[in-house]
Structure formats: C-alpha cells, structure tokens
Scaffold this motif. Structure first.
Motif, mmCIF file in Angstrom:
data_model
loop_
_atom_site.group_PDB
_atom_site.id
_atom_site.type_symbol
_atom_site.label_atom_id
_atom_site.label_comp_id
_atom_site.label_asym_id
_atom_site.label_seq_id
_atom_site.Cartn_x
_atom_site.Cartn_y
_atom_site.Cartn_z
ATOM 1 N N ILE A 82 -12.963 4.525 -78.666
ATOM 2 C CA ILE A 82 -13.878 3.399 -78.856
ATOM 3 C C ILE A 82 -13.256 2.118 -78.303
ATOM 4 N N LEU A 83 -11.967 1.925 -78.534
ATOM 5 C CA LEU A 83 -11.277 0.749 -78.007
ATOM 6 C C LEU A 83 -11.294 0.754 -76.478
ATOM 7 N N GLU A 84 -11.122 1.916 -75.888
ATOM 8 C CA GLU A 84 -11.196 2.010 -74.431
ATOM 9 C C GLU A 84 -12.584 1.613 -73.925
ATOM 10 N N GLU A 85 -13.609 2.156 -74.563
ATOM 11 C CA GLU A 85 -14.976 1.937 -74.086
ATOM 12 C C GLU A 85 -15.444 0.500 -74.280
ATOM 13 N N THR A 86 -15.016 -0.134 -75.359
ATOM 14 C CA THR A 86 -15.542 -1.458 -75.693
ATOM 15 C C THR A 86 -14.682 -2.616 -75.196
ATOM 16 N N ARG A 87 -13.386 -2.377 -74.989
ATOM 17 C CA ARG A 87 -12.507 -3.484 -74.600
ATOM 18 C C ARG A 87 -11.653 -3.191 -73.369
ATOM 19 N N MET A 88 -10.949 -2.073 -73.389
ATOM 20 C CA MET A 88 -9.981 -1.842 -72.324
ATOM 21 C C MET A 88 -10.648 -1.625 -70.966
ATOM 22 N N PHE A 89 -11.551 -0.670 -70.890
ATOM 23 C CA PHE A 89 -12.157 -0.355 -69.601
ATOM 24 C C PHE A 89 -13.012 -1.506 -69.068
ATOM 25 N N PRO A 90 -13.863 -2.141 -69.906
ATOM 26 C CA PRO A 90 -14.596 -3.311 -69.398
ATOM 27 C C PRO A 90 -13.654 -4.425 -68.939
ATOM 28 N N GLY A 91 -12.541 -4.592 -69.657
ATOM 29 C CA GLY A 91 -11.569 -5.608 -69.261
ATOM 30 C C GLY A 91 -10.955 -5.307 -67.910
ATOM 31 N N LEU A 174 -2.172 -6.137 -66.829
ATOM 32 C CA LEU A 174 -1.246 -5.845 -67.916
ATOM 33 C C LEU A 174 -1.687 -6.525 -69.214
ATOM 34 N N LYS A 175 -2.248 -7.722 -69.101
ATOM 35 C CA LYS A 175 -2.697 -8.450 -70.294
ATOM 36 C C LYS A 175 -3.818 -7.702 -71.010
ATOM 37 N N VAL A 176 -4.747 -7.144 -70.253
ATOM 38 C CA VAL A 176 -5.826 -6.362 -70.872
ATOM 39 C C VAL A 176 -5.232 -5.222 -71.690
ATOM 40 N N TYR A 177 -4.280 -4.531 -71.097
ATOM 41 C CA TYR A 177 -3.668 -3.402 -71.798
ATOM 42 C C TYR A 177 -2.910 -3.864 -73.037
ATOM 43 N N LYS A 178 -2.121 -4.905 -72.902
ATOM 44 C CA LYS A 178 -1.318 -5.385 -74.026
ATOM 45 C C LYS A 178 -2.194 -5.913 -75.158
ATOM 46 N N ASP A 179 -3.305 -6.561 -74.814
ATOM 47 C CA ASP A 179 -4.229 -7.046 -75.843
ATOM 48 C C ASP A 179 -4.823 -5.876 -76.630
ATOM 49 N N CYS A 180 -5.160 -4.811 -75.929
ATOM 50 C CA CYS A 180 -5.706 -3.628 -76.605
ATOM 51 C C CYS A 180 -4.630 -2.937 -77.437
ATOM 52 N N GLU A 181 -3.425 -2.941 -76.933
ATOM 53 C CA GLU A 181 -2.306 -2.372 -77.677
ATOM 54 C C GLU A 181 -2.105 -3.129 -78.990
ATOM 55 N N ALA A 182 -2.219 -4.459 -78.926
ATOM 56 C CA ALA A 182 -2.082 -5.278 -80.131
ATOM 57 C C ALA A 182 -3.222 -5.007 -81.110
ATOM 58 N N GLU A 183 -4.420 -4.802 -80.590
ATOM 59 C CA GLU A 183 -5.567 -4.492 -81.447
ATOM 60 C C GLU A 183 -5.365 -3.151 -82.145
ATOM 61 N N ALA A 184 -4.868 -2.173 -81.409
ATOM 62 C CA ALA A 184 -4.630 -0.851 -81.985
ATOM 63 C C ALA A 184 -3.573 -0.906 -83.084
ATOM 64 N N ALA A 185 -2.642 -1.837 -82.963
ATOM 65 C CA ALA A 185 -1.560 -1.950 -83.943
ATOM 66 C C ALA A 185 -2.052 -2.448 -85.299
ATOM 67 N N LYS A 186 -3.312 -2.888 -85.376
ATOM 68 C CA LYS A 186 -3.871 -3.376 -86.637
ATOM 69 C C LYS A 186 -4.344 -2.242 -87.547
ATOM 70 N N GLN A 187 -4.269 -1.009 -87.074
ATOM 71 C CA GLN A 187 -4.719 0.126 -87.875
ATOM 72 C C GLN A 187 -3.818 0.314 -89.096
ATOM 73 N N ASP A 188 -4.313 1.074 -90.058
ATOM 74 C CA ASP A 188 -3.631 1.288 -91.332
ATOM 75 C C ASP A 188 -2.176 1.702 -91.115
#
Length: 254
Positions: A82-91, A174-188
């Motif tokens: 979902i993160l790929e489809e909504t943020r990473m790939f469009p970015g 690289l920023k797109v990827y790192k931003d998504c990486e930071a978002e993923a780090a918010k998981q439980d």
C-alpha cells in the motif's frame, strides 16, 4: 558461519539474488534502492517459507502464537505494498526522466496476489486453535505465492531502471525512498522490528548487515520491543541478531 539445515526458510520459494552480490550499487541511488528492496523482499519470502514449512506441525497449544505471526507477516507485506502504491511509486514517477506509468506493471502484479494475501490474514485472524488446519493454511499460501514471488523479483529490475531519471534528480529519487522508509518505521514497534529482524540472515550471500540500524538496536528490540509477543517470534527463522537457527516445528521433515 552459516548453519546447515535441511529444511530452512530459503525455500520452497527461492530467494532473490541481491544486486550487490554481482554489481556496483553505490554509483546511483536507483541501484541502492533496488538493493535495499531485494533484501526486504527476501525477508518477506523467508517469512512465507517459514510459515509454509511449519504450518502442518504446530501443536494445538502453540496455534495462537503461530497465527499471530502469520497475521503480522501478512499485515506487514500488505502495508508495504500500500505504501508503494500510494506514496513511493507516485513519488518516483513525478521525478523528471521517469515516465508516468513506469511502475504500473508492478502495481498490476500486486493485484494478482492481494486477494490471496488478504485471505491468509483473515484465516490467521479469525481461526481458533481448535479450528486450525495446517493443510488449509498451506492451500491458502499456494493460491498466491507464485504470483507474489514473481512480483518480488521483477520489482528489483524496475527499481534498478529508475537510473533513467534526469541528471541532478538523483537526490530527489533517494528522498522519496527515504521518506517512505521513515513512514514504514512508524509501524508497531512491538511487532514489526522483532519480526523483520528475525526474517533476516546476516550470512546471506557471504554476509550482510541489512537492515542498517544504530549500534545496540538489536538489544533494544530483543529485550524491550520483542517481549510483548515473544511467543510468536519462536517461529522465525533467525534470532533478533539475524543469526539463522533451526525452525522449531518441522515434524518428520527435519
């Protein structure tokens, strides 16, 4: 030193060769991203392999912990896509030089296995220990695993191809990827970090340190974050320190 195990989580679904095993990845951010994703995808494959191999042999008393692991794995993979489809790939596709739709095939591949992945999560979430059947779980995995494995491999080539971005846009890629990486780090933190570290293999392809985390983090994950659901992490193919270990429930297939 890698341990010798006749049945381990590097099969039956074959792991993906990481680009860094044969190619230079420091020469372009797209190559770095492709390599990072290959390691993440291998963690997903080890998780599904570990579930498949152990599913028929889980004692009734351990089913609840096992199904928590299954549901956690399915949720992690689902959220990743979902993160790929909504943020990473469009970015990525907004970056000059990368054409609109360049990653659309990878999104289409998600649709080939997303329903099966959802069915697996529903089964793991709604099934009681009395109702649990390892054969049924394996059948659910079989309904989508081939499509998923193909997608996980194909996506690495797609990400590598993002080297086509215009000169000077590398930092934005690289920023797109790192931003998504930071978002993923918010998981439980009581679920994702202990599970993901236990799906890594520090001996893979001659040795690696994926994921790169601050010194001492493994101890924090092991002794603090991992405590709440420690029973579920027994089924992981590696310990929190990314060292491969025997899968505990293999019946006579050991």
């Amino acid at each position: 030193m890698a341990i010798s195990i006749s049945k381990w989580a590097d099969g039956p679904l074959e792991l993906i060769e990481t680009p860094s095993a044969t190619r230079q990845i420091a020469d372009h951010p797209a190559h770095y991203v492709a390599n990072e994703m290959a390691f993440a995808h291998n963690a997903m494959l080890r998780g599904l392999n570990a579930i498949y191999l152990q599913a028929p042999y889980i004692p009734r008393a351990d089913v609840a912990d096992f199904l928590f692991f299954v549901a956690s794995w399915a949720s992690w993979v689902h959220d990743h896509h979902i993160l790929e489809e909504t943020r990473m790939f469009p970015g990525f596709e907004r970056i000059p030089g990368i054409r609109p739709g360049q990653l659309s095939q990878n999104i289409e591949q998600h649709h080939l296995f997303s329903a099966g992945l959802d069915d697996l999560k529903k089964y793991a979430t709604n099934t009681t220990a009395v109702e649990y059947d390892g054969k049924t779980l394996r059948e659910l995995i079989g309904s989508f695993s081939t499509h998923m494995r193909q997608h996980l491999a194909d996506e690495i080539d797609t990400l590598w191809s993002l080297e086509c971005c215009e000169k000077g846009q590398e930092k934005n890629l690289l920023k797109v990827y790192k931003d998504c990486e930071a978002e993923a780090a918010k998981q439980d933190k009581t679920v994702v970090p202990p599970m993901v570290l236990g799906l890594c293999d520090k001996t893979f392809q001659g040795g690696n340190s994926w994921p790169a985390i601050p010194m001492g983090s493994e101890y924090i994950v092991h002794y603090i974050f991992g405590r709440k659901h420690r029973g579920a992490w027994r089924f992981l193919p590696s310990d929190t320190f990314r060292r491969p270990r025997m899968l505990p429930f293999l019946g006579n297939d050991k």
